[in-house]
Scaffold this active site. Sequence first.
Site, PDB file in Angstrom:
ATOM      1  N   GLU A  78      -3.581   1.233  -7.692  1.00  0.00           N
ATOM      2  CA  GLU A  78      -3.862   2.326  -6.766  1.00  0.00           C
ATOM      3  C   GLU A  78      -2.911   3.486  -7.064  1.00  0.00           C
ATOM      4  OE1 GLU A  78      -6.263   0.637  -3.211  1.00  0.00           O
ATOM      5  OE2 GLU A  78      -4.401   1.604  -2.650  1.00  0.00           O
ATOM      6  N   GLY A 114      -6.742   8.848  -0.844  1.00  0.00           N
ATOM      7  CA  GLY A 114      -7.043   9.861   0.165  1.00  0.00           C
ATOM      8  C   GLY A 114      -7.229  11.240  -0.458  1.00  0.00           C
ATOM      9  N   HIS A 122       0.854  -1.191   0.000  1.00  0.00           N
ATOM     10  CA  HIS A 122       0.000   0.000   0.000  1.00  0.00           C
ATOM     11  C   HIS A 122       0.893   1.246   0.000  1.00  0.00           C
ATOM     12  CE1 HIS A 122      -2.694   3.178   1.244  1.00  0.00           C
ATOM     13  NE2 HIS A 122      -3.643   2.438   0.688  1.00  0.00           N
ATOM     14  N   SER A 147      -9.895   6.854  -3.663  1.00  0.00           N
ATOM     15  CA  SER A 147     -11.020   7.790  -3.617  1.00  0.00           C
ATOM     16  C   SER A 147     -12.264   7.278  -4.340  1.00  0.00           C
ATOM     17  CB  SER A 147     -10.586   9.168  -4.149  1.00  0.00           C
ATOM     18  OG  SER A 147      -9.488   9.644  -3.397  1.00  0.00           O
TER      19      SER A 147
HETATM   20  P1  PGA Z   1      -9.415   6.061  -0.142  1.00  0.00           P
HETATM   21  O1  PGA Z   1      -8.304   4.956   0.231  1.00  0.00           O
HETATM   22  O2  PGA Z   1     -10.553   5.312  -0.787  1.00  0.00           O
HETATM   23  O3  PGA Z   1      -9.793   6.675   1.153  1.00  0.00           O
HETATM   24  O4  PGA Z   1      -8.766   7.014  -1.100  1.00  0.00           O
HETATM   25  C1  PGA Z   1      -7.987   3.998  -0.732  1.00  0.00           C
HETATM   26  C2  PGA Z   1      -6.802   3.183  -0.322  1.00  0.00           C
HETATM   27  O5  PGA Z   1      -5.976   3.633   0.488  1.00  0.00           O
HETATM   28  O6  PGA Z   1      -6.664   2.058  -0.826  1.00  0.00           O
END
Ligand code: PGA
Length: 262
Positions: free
Chosen positions: A169, A175, A97, A215
């Site tokens: 991602e 975020g 991550h 997000s």
């Molecule tokens: P988020 O997080 O949906 O709050 O952007 C996604 C993630 O960290 O995988």
Amino acid sequence: MRKLIAGTGWKMNIGAAEAARYAARLLSCLDAASRDLLDLFVLPPFTSLHAAHAAFLSSPVGIGAQNMHWEASGAWTGEISAAMLAEAGCKYVELAHSERLQHFGETYEFVRRKLNAAMDSRLTPILCLGETRQDKSLGRADDVLAEQIGIALADQSASSLPAIMLAYEPRWAIGAANAAPPDYVAERHRALRSVVRQRYGAQAAGDVRIIYGGSVTPGNSEALMDHPDVDGLFVGRAAWSPEGFAEIAAIVARAAMKRKLS
Ligand code: PGA
């Protein structure tokens, strides 16, 4: 046909007592299509795994961890092994991550070792891949993704690909205020699948599941799922309420029904 996925990582949120309440509410609001058609996962923090395992037992929701160590045991203070996660009821483990890369100095070389250990313990790795904003602005996104796959999967063969989930991602969309645009996501998923095809062949490329995270909200899920190379959604903030997760899962399940009919 690839089974679609909806999952959430809780990051450092939702302690054990709240995890049990979350599970009960989620199980009461998940619709039948989500239960029947999707793989569903929740990744609690380590101390909530026990409560989550008990609460999701015999349900369609699998649990997993957000990190692990690559060794089986030993003098690694503060760490947790793949076998310990499996014993705690985990089916999944998230690796690479962006917050681990950014704040904890994790590299894809460490991720490679972790992924190998996860496979040995029959955990499904959820391997995060993504470019930074700078990579993107330099037009290097697909090169970076290919490089990350090359390192993390260096020891894997074609036959192990169906047992690994890839999570695209983009680091700049996590975020953030908005998800990556659906067309941009679709291009990166196609590029990822073609890297898998080059390295592991057409069968592995057809089987491997690639989910999108960054997000995701109920408002953008349908557009993201409108692309055939997007096999599901990996959600942070919008799924920290069980109702939010159930709503997004229902949208992914509708995409699964649509794909079945087409
Ligand atoms: P988020 O997080 O949906 O709050 O952007 C996604 C993630 O960290 O995988």
